[in-house]
Motif scaffolding. Structure first.
Motif, PDB file in Angstrom:
ATOM      1  N   VAL A 220       0.837  -1.192   0.000  1.00  0.00           N
ATOM      2  CA  VAL A 220       0.000   0.000   0.000  1.00  0.00           C
ATOM      3  C   VAL A 220       0.877   1.250   0.000  1.00  0.00           C
ATOM      4  O   VAL A 220       0.769   2.106  -0.869  1.00  0.00           O
ATOM      5  N   SER A 221       1.743   1.393   0.988  1.00  0.00           N
ATOM      6  CA  SER A 221       2.655   2.534   1.042  1.00  0.00           C
ATOM      7  C   SER A 221       3.916   2.221   0.250  1.00  0.00           C
ATOM      8  O   SER A 221       4.578   1.207   0.478  1.00  0.00           O
TER       9      SER A 221
ATOM     10  N   GLU B 144       0.408   8.106  -1.500  1.00  0.00           N
ATOM     11  CA  GLU B 144      -0.770   7.257  -1.282  1.00  0.00           C
ATOM     12  C   GLU B 144      -1.722   8.027  -0.370  1.00  0.00           C
ATOM     13  O   GLU B 144      -1.340   8.438   0.730  1.00  0.00           O
TER      14      GLU B 144
ATOM     15  N   TRP C  14      -7.518   2.954  -2.084  1.00  0.00           N
ATOM     16  CA  TRP C  14      -6.895   4.245  -1.827  1.00  0.00           C
ATOM     17  C   TRP C  14      -6.561   4.906  -3.159  1.00  0.00           C
ATOM     18  O   TRP C  14      -6.632   4.289  -4.217  1.00  0.00           O
TER      19      TRP C  14
ATOM     20  N   SER D  94      -3.841   7.299  -5.556  1.00  0.00           N
ATOM     21  CA  SER D  94      -2.467   7.765  -5.755  1.00  0.00           C
ATOM     22  C   SER D  94      -2.389   8.593  -7.029  1.00  0.00           C
ATOM     23  O   SER D  94      -2.816   8.135  -8.094  1.00  0.00           O
TER      24      SER D  94
ATOM     25  N   ARG E  45       1.513   6.949  -8.607  1.00  0.00           N
ATOM     26  CA  ARG E  45       2.016   5.585  -8.518  1.00  0.00           C
ATOM     27  C   ARG E  45       2.086   4.972  -9.918  1.00  0.00           C
ATOM     28  O   ARG E  45       1.126   5.067 -10.696  1.00  0.00           O
TER      29      ARG E  45
ATOM     30  N   TRP F 184      -6.518   2.415  -6.287  1.00  0.00           N
ATOM     31  CA  TRP F 184      -5.886   1.105  -6.163  1.00  0.00           C
ATOM     32  C   TRP F 184      -6.631   0.258  -5.148  1.00  0.00           C
ATOM     33  O   TRP F 184      -7.224   0.791  -4.202  1.00  0.00           O
TER      34      TRP F 184
ATOM     35  N   SER G   3      -3.371  10.022   5.801  1.00  0.00           N
ATOM     36  CA  SER G   3      -2.218  10.097   4.910  1.00  0.00           C
ATOM     37  C   SER G   3      -1.268  11.172   5.412  1.00  0.00           C
ATOM     38  O   SER G   3      -1.697  12.262   5.800  1.00  0.00           O
TER      39      SER G   3
ATOM     40  N   ASP H 209       2.366   8.451   2.935  1.00  0.00           N
ATOM     41  CA  ASP H 209       2.014   7.063   3.192  1.00  0.00           C
ATOM     42  C   ASP H 209       0.679   6.998   3.922  1.00  0.00           C
ATOM     43  O   ASP H 209       0.183   7.995   4.454  1.00  0.00           O
TER      44      ASP H 209
END
Length: 268
Positions: free
Chosen positions: A4-5, A10, A24, A26, A29, A39, A238, A250
């Protein structure tokens, strides 16, 4: 970490009510269909794994996902073609097997010619908290609450006691509306963002103060709060802690603050 991070940004994680999936956004990414992507990862042996762009994600901007409390819907915003203008609010059906159905606009009741962000349904699904710069208000982005009329969310009203001339956005209810956590910035595109919490006094939210979190500082970037429906006493945010830290912004988990507020603010 690394699922995830990552080294990318993120933002705004939302866990499904059964705890099996996390969604989440981004903006940067790699591997997504267009940038500003949503994502999805699945829980496997207590860890998040197999992160992939959401099946409904496309070349347009899709962001700020939030599962409904009953797990039937995933809310988000997008600038996909066919909207009212700018970023609009949408939701997509979540099937029993975890796949996604058809995307539907939340309609003219909450979408304007401006930009709408961070749709957050109440636990009972009767109200929607969101940010907009297209419905008037105190200035820049403000927080609004719309009600469900049986067919759509309509009649958005400013969140009582919160909005200022700054950008006020990324709202999340605590304790079913007895308190609220939200983001504020003098300019969300250029200036630091900080999270604040306030309690409901029965009429409006009062006593706003910074969320007690080590990296939620005046010069930092902390945003995207979301209650975990699977663990309602916990909050996802976040930001960028000194450690652990994977990259830019993150996702972190923390205990939701207790504010001792009253009912009366969730309906606007």
């Amino acid at each position: 970490m690394h699922a995830v991070s990552t080294p990318a940004n993120e933002i705004r994680g939302s866990v499904s009510p059964d705890g099996t999936r996390i969604a989440w956004g981004s903006p940067d990414r790699s591997g997504g269909p267009g940038g500003w992507d949503i994502w999805i990862a699945r829980r496997d042996g207590g860890r998040w794994s197999d992160p992939r762009p959401a099946s409904f994600d496309g070349a347009a901007k899709e962001f700020d996902p939030m599962f409904s409390a009953n797990g039937r819907w995933l809310y988000f915003f997008s600038n996909r073609p066919g909207g009212k203008g700018g970023d609009d609010l949408y939701r997509v059906a979540v099937n029993d097997d975890g796949t996604f159905g058809a995307v539907e606009s939340l309609g003219a009741g909450v979408n304007s010619a401006g930009n709408e962000w961070a749709p957050t349904p109440s636990r009972d699904g009767q109200h929607l908290l969101f940010a907009s710069d297209g419905f008037g208000g105190a200035g820049r982005h403000d927080l609004f609450i719309a009600r469900w009329d049986g067919k759509a969310f309509v009649d958005p009203k400013p969140v009582p006691g919160i909005n200022t001339s700054d950008d006020d956005f990324d709202g999340a209810w605590l304790d079913d509306g007895r308190a609220i956590v939200f983001a504020r910035s003098t300019d969300v595109d250029k200036q630091p963002i900080r999270l604040f919490v306030a309690r409901c006094d029965g009429t409006q939210y009062v006593d706003a103060r910074p969320l007690a979190l080590s990296f939620n500082t005046e010069d930092g970037w902390t945003l995207g709060p979301a209650i975990d429906w699977n663990k309602p006493n916990e909050l996802l945010v976040s930001g960028a802690a000194k450690a652990p830290h994977a990259g830019k912004l993150d996702l972190y988990r923390m205990a939701a603050p207790r504010m001792e507020g009253r009912d009366g603010c969730q309906s606007g």
